[in-house]
Design an enzyme around this catalytic site. Structure first.
Site, mmCIF file in Angstrom:
data_model
loop_
_atom_site.group_PDB
_atom_site.id
_atom_site.type_symbol
_atom_site.label_atom_id
_atom_site.label_comp_id
_atom_site.label_asym_id
_atom_site.label_seq_id
_atom_site.Cartn_x
_atom_site.Cartn_y
_atom_site.Cartn_z
ATOM 1 C CB SER A 247 -0.939 0.007 1.200
ATOM 2 O OG SER A 247 -0.186 0.038 2.394
ATOM 3 C CG HIS B 273 -4.260 -1.584 -1.085
ATOM 4 N ND1 HIS B 273 -4.884 -0.355 -1.228
ATOM 5 C CD2 HIS B 273 -3.863 -1.643 0.197
ATOM 6 C CE1 HIS B 273 -4.854 0.290 -0.089
ATOM 7 N NE2 HIS B 273 -4.242 -0.466 0.802
ATOM 8 C CE LYS C 199 -7.554 -0.882 1.858
ATOM 9 N NZ LYS C 199 -7.111 -1.970 2.737
HETATM 10 C C1 LIG Z 1 -7.031 -2.407 4.091
HETATM 11 C C2 LIG Z 1 -6.338 -3.689 4.251
HETATM 12 C C3 LIG Z 1 -6.776 -4.641 5.182
HETATM 13 C C4 LIG Z 1 -7.893 -4.365 6.133
HETATM 14 O O1 LIG Z 1 -9.120 -4.407 5.497
HETATM 15 P P1 LIG Z 1 -10.440 -4.055 6.331
HETATM 16 O O2 LIG Z 1 -11.516 -4.795 5.639
HETATM 17 O O3 LIG Z 1 -10.572 -2.581 6.296
HETATM 18 O O4 LIG Z 1 -10.211 -4.553 7.724
HETATM 19 C C5 LIG Z 1 -6.123 -5.853 5.218
HETATM 20 N N1 LIG Z 1 -5.070 -6.117 4.414
HETATM 21 C C6 LIG Z 1 -4.610 -5.226 3.530
HETATM 22 C C7 LIG Z 1 -3.450 -5.567 2.648
HETATM 23 C C8 LIG Z 1 -5.219 -3.984 3.429
HETATM 24 O O5 LIG Z 1 -4.749 -3.080 2.560
#
Ligand SMILES: *Cc1c(COP(=O)(O)O)cnc(C)c1O
Length: 435
Positions: free
Chosen positions: A222, A250, A281
């Site tokens: 990220s 992501h 996301k």
């Molecule tokens: C955003 C993210 C998470 C967490 O996701 P949520 O559903 O918001 O808990 C987990 N792993 C990665 C790689 C992320 O970017």
């Protein structure tokens, strides 16, 4: 109790004893409070104190924010500012999508507001089962288990599957939730440098001492926007008899020609044992996480994964909007295409302007500034230009690697992208980042 039903202890003395008890607690809290205040001050002194920035519109590519920091109406509370949003994970622009909102509303009318139960007691509706099926179809996997968030999916993944006889080999830049999930598991831990296949191979050789091995990696990292080298990881996994787990949070919806994630990009659909991901996301930006993969793995998670067993079911409306999301993405490639076009356009023009951009294969574009203070100054100046981004610096990224992370969305218009690029050039020139 006395025979006439009156308490034997009089009220006065009971109150006294409560008060005394409460005061002792208050004294105890005094010390703890001082400790907390000191810790908070240390965070502030290090310049790491996080403030929430308040949005007063739906999440979108164009939003309105409440900004006490801008001159505006001082003393009258918040000023409002319209900004173009470049820091949401709203990659496909679905966070305010009408079809998703309608699907959620209709299902709330039909199936109610909440489940008031975990899945295996009485928290499973047909909608949950359907969403799990739809996710399996999207990723070409055998079965799927839903969680309240991907943080829970990762947190509850390793402990039920592995014991101290086994090994987890984890990329050094993996998401916090993978790190926490690994911590909760008794397996032997190995860590390899980000995307470094020689290092991974060395760790896999060491891990031959264990019974089973899982390689765990983010699909897209990220902070840089780089994709994990899944083709090479897969080859090494075969060579050293390891399973592979990819977190597509992501990358799903973003990477690959049709946005099916890193397994599409590397032509490994159906070959990876475990995929985790989020609905928070690209897939609508609400809440919900999942683990999808081999049937027996998912089955055992349903028996033993603690965030699944001991945490509430997602509301039916969220599941229904999730189903609609996958329908939209399967029906047409319009959003995925637009995201790819937008990202290519943005990165190309930023590079041409002379900015130092980290190599990216996702919708994350890291504009390198290296200096922490400069990254904060730059981001603040961009906000005054109506461009909403975040500057990241140590400890979120390595020391001396400060940057502004720009997240491109399918919802951005060409005009919005141009405004962003123009603002970057203006501030970049002013702050002597561009020569
Ligand atoms: C955003 C993210 C998470 C967490 O996701 P949520 O559903 O918001 O808990 C987990 N792993 C990665 C790689 C992320 O970017």
């Amino acid at each position: 109790m006395t025979t006439d039903g009156q308490p034997t202890v009089n009220r006065q003395s009971m109150l006294m004893s409560y008060r005394c008890h409460y005061n002792k607690k208050a004294i105890m809290y005094n010390d703890f409070q001082k400790h907390l205040q000191q810790t908070l001050q240390e965070i502030k002194d290090a310049g790491l104190y996080k403030n929430e920035r308040v949005i007063i519109t739906p999440q979108s590519s164009g939003i309105k924010v409440a900004t006490p920091s801008l001159e505006g109406r001082a003393g009258e509370g918040f000023a409002e500012q319209e900004v173009i949003n470049f820091c949401a994970n709203n990659y496909l622009g679905l966070a305010d999508n009408k079809e998703l909102i309608d699907a959620a509303k209709a299902r709330m009318d039909a199936r109610g507001y909440g489940m008031a139960s975990v899945r295996f007691i009485c928290g499973t509706q047909d909608t949950h089962k359907e969403l799990e099926r739809v996710i399996s179809d999207f990723f070409g996997t055998e079965d799927t288990i839903l969680y309240a968030a991907c943080f829970d999916a990762n947190g509850g993944l390793f402990e039920p599957l592995l014991t101290e006889e086994d090994a987890i080999i984890s990329d050094a830049l993996n998401h916090a939730s993978i790190i926490d999930g690994v911590r909760l598991c008794k397996a032997v831990r190995y860590r390899y440098a980000n995307g470094d296949m020689a290092d991974l191979e060395a760790k896999l050789q060491e891990a031959q001492a264990q019974r089973f091995r899982i390689i765990a990696t983010d699909g897209v990292f990220s902070m840089d926007g780089n994709v994990c080298p899944l083709d090479k990881i897969y080859e090494l996994a075969k060579k050293y008899k390891a399973l592979v787990m990819v977190d597509e949070s992501h990358s799903a919806g973003v990477v690959g020609k049709t946005g099916h994630g890193v397994t599409e990009l590397y032509d490994l659909r159906g070959k990876i044992e475990i995929i985790t991901g989020t609905l928070g996301k690209a897939f609508g930006g609400s809440v919900g996480g999942f683990t999808t993969g081999k049937k027996e793995i998912i089955d055992l998670l349903r028996q033993r994964s603690r965030p699944y067993l001991f945490s509430n079911s997602i509301p039916p409306m969220i599941a229904a909007a999730g189903i609609k999301t996958f329908e939209i993405l399967t029906r047409s490639n319009e959003l995925q295409d637009r995201l790819h076009e937008n990202t290519a356009y943005f990165v190309e023009r930023m590079k041409a302007a002379g900015f130092d951009i980290k190599p990216t294969q996702s919708a994350i574009c890291a504009v390198m500034l290296y200096d922490a203070r400069l990254s904060q100054e730059f981001a603040a100046a961009l906000q005054e230009e109506g461009i909403y981004v975040t500057g990241f610096y140590y400890p979120v990224v390595p020391k001396g690697q400060a940057r502004i992370r720009v997240q491109v969305s399918a919802a951005h218009t060409r005009e919005q992208l141009d405004k962003c690029i123009a603002a970057f050039i203006k501030i970049g020139t002013k702050l002597a980042v561009l020569k």
